[in-house]
Design an enzyme around this catalytic site. Sequence first.
Site, mmCIF file in Angstrom:
data_model
loop_
_atom_site.group_PDB
_atom_site.id
_atom_site.type_symbol
_atom_site.label_atom_id
_atom_site.label_comp_id
_atom_site.label_asym_id
_atom_site.label_seq_id
_atom_site.Cartn_x
_atom_site.Cartn_y
_atom_site.Cartn_z
ATOM 1 N N THR A 136 0.821 -1.210 0.000
ATOM 2 C CA THR A 136 0.000 0.000 0.000
ATOM 3 C C THR A 136 0.856 1.263 0.000
ATOM 4 O O THR A 136 1.994 1.246 0.495
ATOM 5 C CB THR A 136 -0.894 -0.010 1.258
ATOM 6 O OG1 THR A 136 -1.556 1.243 1.373
ATOM 7 C CG2 THR A 136 -0.107 -0.248 2.540
ATOM 8 N N ASP A 137 0.262 2.375 -0.465
ATOM 9 C CA ASP A 137 0.965 3.662 -0.387
ATOM 10 C C ASP A 137 1.042 4.176 1.051
ATOM 11 O O ASP A 137 1.813 5.090 1.348
ATOM 12 C CB ASP A 137 0.301 4.707 -1.297
ATOM 13 C CG ASP A 137 -1.156 5.006 -0.951
ATOM 14 O OD1 ASP A 137 -1.710 4.347 -0.043
ATOM 15 O OD2 ASP A 137 -1.738 5.908 -1.592
ATOM 16 N N GLU A 138 0.241 3.584 1.951
ATOM 17 C CA GLU A 138 0.212 4.098 3.336
ATOM 18 C C GLU A 138 1.540 3.900 4.066
ATOM 19 O O GLU A 138 1.784 4.528 5.095
ATOM 20 C CB GLU A 138 -0.930 3.444 4.123
ATOM 21 C CG GLU A 138 -2.283 3.722 3.509
ATOM 22 C CD GLU A 138 -3.456 3.471 4.442
ATOM 23 O OE1 GLU A 138 -3.245 3.307 5.650
ATOM 24 O OE2 GLU A 138 -4.582 3.436 3.930
ATOM 25 N N TYR A 161 -2.090 -0.539 10.852
ATOM 26 C CA TYR A 161 -2.195 -1.220 9.552
ATOM 27 C C TYR A 161 -0.965 -0.925 8.696
ATOM 28 O O TYR A 161 -0.297 -1.837 8.205
ATOM 29 C CB TYR A 161 -3.472 -0.785 8.821
ATOM 30 C CG TYR A 161 -3.459 -1.106 7.337
ATOM 31 C CD1 TYR A 161 -3.547 -2.426 6.891
ATOM 32 C CD2 TYR A 161 -3.332 -0.099 6.371
ATOM 33 C CE1 TYR A 161 -3.521 -2.736 5.537
ATOM 34 C CE2 TYR A 161 -3.298 -0.395 5.014
ATOM 35 C CZ TYR A 161 -3.393 -1.709 4.603
ATOM 36 O OH TYR A 161 -3.352 -2.014 3.262
ATOM 37 N N LYS A 165 2.062 -3.372 7.255
ATOM 38 C CA LYS A 165 2.384 -3.540 5.831
ATOM 39 C C LYS A 165 3.836 -3.126 5.560
ATOM 40 O O LYS A 165 4.541 -3.773 4.783
ATOM 41 C CB LYS A 165 1.425 -2.714 4.963
ATOM 42 C CG LYS A 165 -0.015 -3.207 4.935
ATOM 43 C CD LYS A 165 -0.223 -4.586 4.335
ATOM 44 C CE LYS A 165 0.029 -4.629 2.857
ATOM 45 N NZ LYS A 165 -0.369 -5.972 2.295
HETATM 46 P P1 NAD Z 1 -9.694 -7.458 1.664
HETATM 47 O O1 NAD Z 1 -9.756 -7.222 3.142
HETATM 48 O O2 NAD Z 1 -10.879 -7.168 0.823
HETATM 49 O O3 NAD Z 1 -9.304 -8.980 1.389
HETATM 50 C C1 NAD Z 1 -8.315 -9.654 2.110
HETATM 51 C C2 NAD Z 1 -8.451 -11.148 1.831
HETATM 52 O O4 NAD Z 1 -7.426 -11.821 2.561
HETATM 53 C C3 NAD Z 1 -9.794 -11.747 2.268
HETATM 54 O O5 NAD Z 1 -10.310 -12.588 1.267
HETATM 55 C C4 NAD Z 1 -9.433 -12.547 3.510
HETATM 56 O O6 NAD Z 1 -10.274 -13.675 3.715
HETATM 57 C C5 NAD Z 1 -8.001 -12.957 3.195
HETATM 58 N N1 NAD Z 1 -7.242 -13.235 4.424
HETATM 59 C C6 NAD Z 1 -7.155 -12.455 5.532
HETATM 60 N N2 NAD Z 1 -6.401 -13.061 6.469
HETATM 61 C C7 NAD Z 1 -5.977 -14.240 5.922
HETATM 62 C C8 NAD Z 1 -5.166 -15.307 6.389
HETATM 63 N N3 NAD Z 1 -4.652 -15.294 7.628
HETATM 64 N N4 NAD Z 1 -4.914 -16.347 5.574
HETATM 65 C C9 NAD Z 1 -5.440 -16.372 4.323
HETATM 66 N N5 NAD Z 1 -6.252 -15.411 3.832
HETATM 67 C C10 NAD Z 1 -6.504 -14.351 4.621
HETATM 68 O O7 NAD Z 1 -8.418 -6.654 1.174
HETATM 69 P P2 NAD Z 1 -8.172 -5.847 -0.178
HETATM 70 O O8 NAD Z 1 -8.675 -4.476 -0.008
HETATM 71 O O9 NAD Z 1 -8.603 -6.668 -1.313
HETATM 72 O O10 NAD Z 1 -6.565 -5.766 -0.147
HETATM 73 C C11 NAD Z 1 -5.787 -6.825 -0.683
HETATM 74 C C12 NAD Z 1 -4.320 -6.486 -0.522
HETATM 75 O O11 NAD Z 1 -4.029 -5.273 -1.202
HETATM 76 C C13 NAD Z 1 -3.893 -6.264 0.924
HETATM 77 O O12 NAD Z 1 -2.605 -6.792 1.090
HETATM 78 C C14 NAD Z 1 -3.874 -4.750 1.080
HETATM 79 O O13 NAD Z 1 -2.953 -4.355 2.055
HETATM 80 C C15 NAD Z 1 -3.448 -4.327 -0.307
HETATM 81 N N6 NAD Z 1 -3.910 -3.007 -0.751
HETATM 82 C C16 NAD Z 1 -5.231 -2.657 -0.637
HETATM 83 C C17 NAD Z 1 -5.659 -1.414 -1.117
HETATM 84 C C18 NAD Z 1 -7.114 -0.991 -1.058
HETATM 85 O O14 NAD Z 1 -7.407 0.151 -1.379
HETATM 86 N N7 NAD Z 1 -8.035 -1.864 -0.688
HETATM 87 C C19 NAD Z 1 -4.727 -0.537 -1.664
HETATM 88 C C20 NAD Z 1 -3.379 -0.926 -1.733
HETATM 89 C C21 NAD Z 1 -2.985 -2.164 -1.284
HETATM 90 O O1 DAU Z 2 -4.168 3.948 0.448
HETATM 91 C C1 DAU Z 2 -4.382 2.566 0.306
HETATM 92 C C2 DAU Z 2 -5.247 2.069 1.443
HETATM 93 O O2 DAU Z 2 -6.561 2.566 1.217
HETATM 94 C C3 DAU Z 2 -5.266 0.557 1.579
HETATM 95 O O3 DAU Z 2 -3.978 0.098 1.874
HETATM 96 C C4 DAU Z 2 -6.244 0.121 2.662
HETATM 97 O O4 DAU Z 2 -6.316 -1.288 2.713
HETATM 98 C C5 DAU Z 2 -7.602 0.691 2.339
HETATM 99 O O5 DAU Z 2 -8.509 0.363 3.361
HETATM 100 C C6 DAU Z 2 -7.538 2.207 2.157
HETATM 101 O O6 DAU Z 2 -7.287 2.870 3.414
HETATM 102 P P1 DAU Z 2 -8.076 4.207 3.855
HETATM 103 O O7 DAU Z 2 -8.029 4.310 5.322
HETATM 104 O O8 DAU Z 2 -7.638 5.372 3.050
HETATM 105 O O9 DAU Z 2 -9.557 3.798 3.325
HETATM 106 P P2 DAU Z 2 -11.000 3.976 3.968
HETATM 107 O O10 DAU Z 2 -11.986 3.600 2.911
HETATM 108 O O11 DAU Z 2 -11.126 3.332 5.300
HETATM 109 O O12 DAU Z 2 -11.102 5.557 4.198
HETATM 110 C C7 DAU Z 2 -10.952 6.478 3.119
HETATM 111 C C8 DAU Z 2 -11.044 7.880 3.713
HETATM 112 O O13 DAU Z 2 -12.398 8.097 4.184
HETATM 113 C C9 DAU Z 2 -10.150 8.098 4.925
HETATM 114 O O14 DAU Z 2 -9.654 9.425 4.905
HETATM 115 C C10 DAU Z 2 -11.080 7.919 6.109
HETATM 116 C C11 DAU Z 2 -12.418 8.404 5.576
HETATM 117 N N1 DAU Z 2 -13.604 7.730 6.160
HETATM 118 C C12 DAU Z 2 -13.639 6.369 6.144
HETATM 119 C C13 DAU Z 2 -14.713 5.700 6.705
HETATM 120 C C14 DAU Z 2 -14.746 4.188 6.714
HETATM 121 C C15 DAU Z 2 -14.646 8.489 6.689
HETATM 122 O O15 DAU Z 2 -14.634 9.729 6.672
HETATM 123 N N2 DAU Z 2 -15.705 7.809 7.230
HETATM 124 C C16 DAU Z 2 -15.790 6.453 7.283
HETATM 125 O O16 DAU Z 2 -16.778 5.906 7.812
#
Ligand code: NAD
Ligand code: DAU
Length: 353
Positions: A136-138, A161, A165
Site C-alpha cells: 500500500t501507499d500508506e 495497519y 504492511k
Molecule cells: P480485503 O480485506 O478485501 O481482502 C483480504 C483477503 O485476505 C480476504 O479474502 C481474507 O479472507 C483474506 N485473508 C485475511 N487473512 C488471511 C489469512 N490469515 N490467511 C489467508 N487469507 C486471509 O483486502 P483488499 O482491499 O482486497 O486488499 C488486498 C491487498 O491489497 C492487501 O494486502 C492490502 O494491504 C493491499 N492493498 C489494498 C488497497 C485498497 O485500497 N483496498 C490498496 C493498496 C494495497
Molecule cells: O491507500 C491505500 C489504502 O486505502 C489501503 O492500503 C487500505 O487497505 C484501504 O482500506 C484504504 O485505506 P483508507 O483508510 O484510506 O480507506 P477507507 O476507505 O477506510 O477511508 C478512506 C477515507 O475516508 C479516509 O480518509 C477515512 C475516511 N472515512 C472512512 C470511513 C470508513 C470516513 O470519513 N468515514 C468512514 O466511515
Amino acid sequence: MAANPDKKILITGGAGFIGSHVVRLFVNKYPQYQIVNLDALTYAGNLENLSDIEDKPNYRFEKGDITDGEFVHSFFEKEQFDGVLHLAAESHVDRSIKNPMAFIVTNVMGTVNLLNAAKEAWKDQPEGKRFHHISTDEVYGSLDDGGYFLESTSYDPKSPYSASKASSDHFVRAYHNTYKLPVVLTNCSNNYGPNQFPEKLIPLFINNIRHNKPLPVYGKGENVRDWIYVIDHARALDTVFHQGEDGATYNVGGFNEWKNIDLIRVMCRVMDRKLDRAEGSSEELITYVKDRAGHDLRYAIDSTKVMEELGWKPSLQFEEGIEKTIDWYLENTAWLDRVTSGSYQEYYKEHYQ
Ligand code: NAD
Ligand code: DAU
C-alpha cells in the site's frame, strides 16, 4: 516472469476485494496457467465474488490460513508453485486501531511464513520464479499539501495497519537481499470498484445512502486520497508480475486525488440521480463524526515508473469508474445485504455509535 505455459500460480487473498479481480483476470487471460486461490475466508473473504469463474478448469480454491506456518510449508512442498501474488491481509485501518495484533499476525507473520515456504521450495531453482508482494501507499506516511510518494520516499507508517504492511515490505526486501529470493513489490493507492467490503468509505456510503442512514464523515472531511479503479490495479499487478525487474518496487496510483468531502458530494449526486431522489437529499445524510485516531491527511502516489518502464496506465476516468461502481452495488443489493448481515452489524454498532 515470462508468461510461459504450464505455470502454477498461487494468489493469496483471492476471495477478497482486489484479490478476486486479480484471480478473474489471471484465470481468463492465462488459460494455460493453473491458478490456485488460497484464502482463509475471514469476514472480508467471499467466494461469491468468484462465482463466474469457479468452474474454470485452470482455477482451484484452497481454504487455508497463512498464519499457520506448518500448513503453508507443506502446501508449498506439495503444490510446487512457480509464482506467488500475495494479497491476503487484514486491510482496514479502523480495525487496526482497535486490534493491532491481528494485523501483526496476518500481515507480518503470515507474509514471513509465505517467504520461508517460497525460499525453501525454490532454493535449488530460483530461475523463473517470482514472489510478488502487494502493498500500500500508506507505508510512506502522510503528505502535507505538496508532493507525491515516489518509490524512493522513506517509509513513515503512521497507523498499525500501515506499520504492519511496512514491516512485511521490509521482510520481502530482506529475503531478496539475504537469500536472493526473486521478488517484486507494488505499493498502490486507494482502490474502489465492485466487491469491496462495505466497511471502506465508498461502498459503506453507497449502502448507507441506499438505506437513508447517516454518512459518518471523519473530522472535517478534508483528508485526501488518490483513487484507482480496482481492475486497473489488477492490470498493473499483471504487468509487474510478468515484466517487473527482479527486486524492484513499483508505485501504482490513479493520479486522481479527491478530498473526502468532495468525493462524498459526487457520490451523493450520482446516488440521487440513480435512485430518483430529489437533488440534494443524499447530502442531507452527511454527518461529521469524531476523527479517526492519527488520521493521515493526504496520500498521493507517483506512478510514472510503472507507466514509463512497463507501459501500464489507468484505463478509466474517475467519473466513469464511480458510475460503474455505484451501478454494480445497486445491481447487487443481495450481495450487499448478505455481507452486511451477521458480524458486520456488531462491528458497525461498536465503531459508529
Ligand atoms: P480485503 O480485506 O478485501 O481482502 C483480504 C483477503 O485476505 C480476504 O479474502 C481474507 O479472507 C483474506 N485473508 C485475511 N487473512 C488471511 C489469512 N490469515 N490467511 C489467508 N487469507 C486471509 O483486502 P483488499 O482491499 O482486497 O486488499 C488486498 C491487498 O491489497 C492487501 O494486502 C492490502 O494491504 C493491499 N492493498 C489494498 C488497497 C485498497 O485500497 N483496498 C490498496 C493498496 C494495497
Ligand atoms: O491507500 C491505500 C489504502 O486505502 C489501503 O492500503 C487500505 O487497505 C484501504 O482500506 C484504504 O485505506 P483508507 O483508510 O484510506 O480507506 P477507507 O476507505 O477506510 O477511508 C478512506 C477515507 O475516508 C479516509 O480518509 C477515512 C475516511 N472515512 C472512512 C470511513 C470508513 C470516513 O470519513 N468515514 C468512514 O466511515
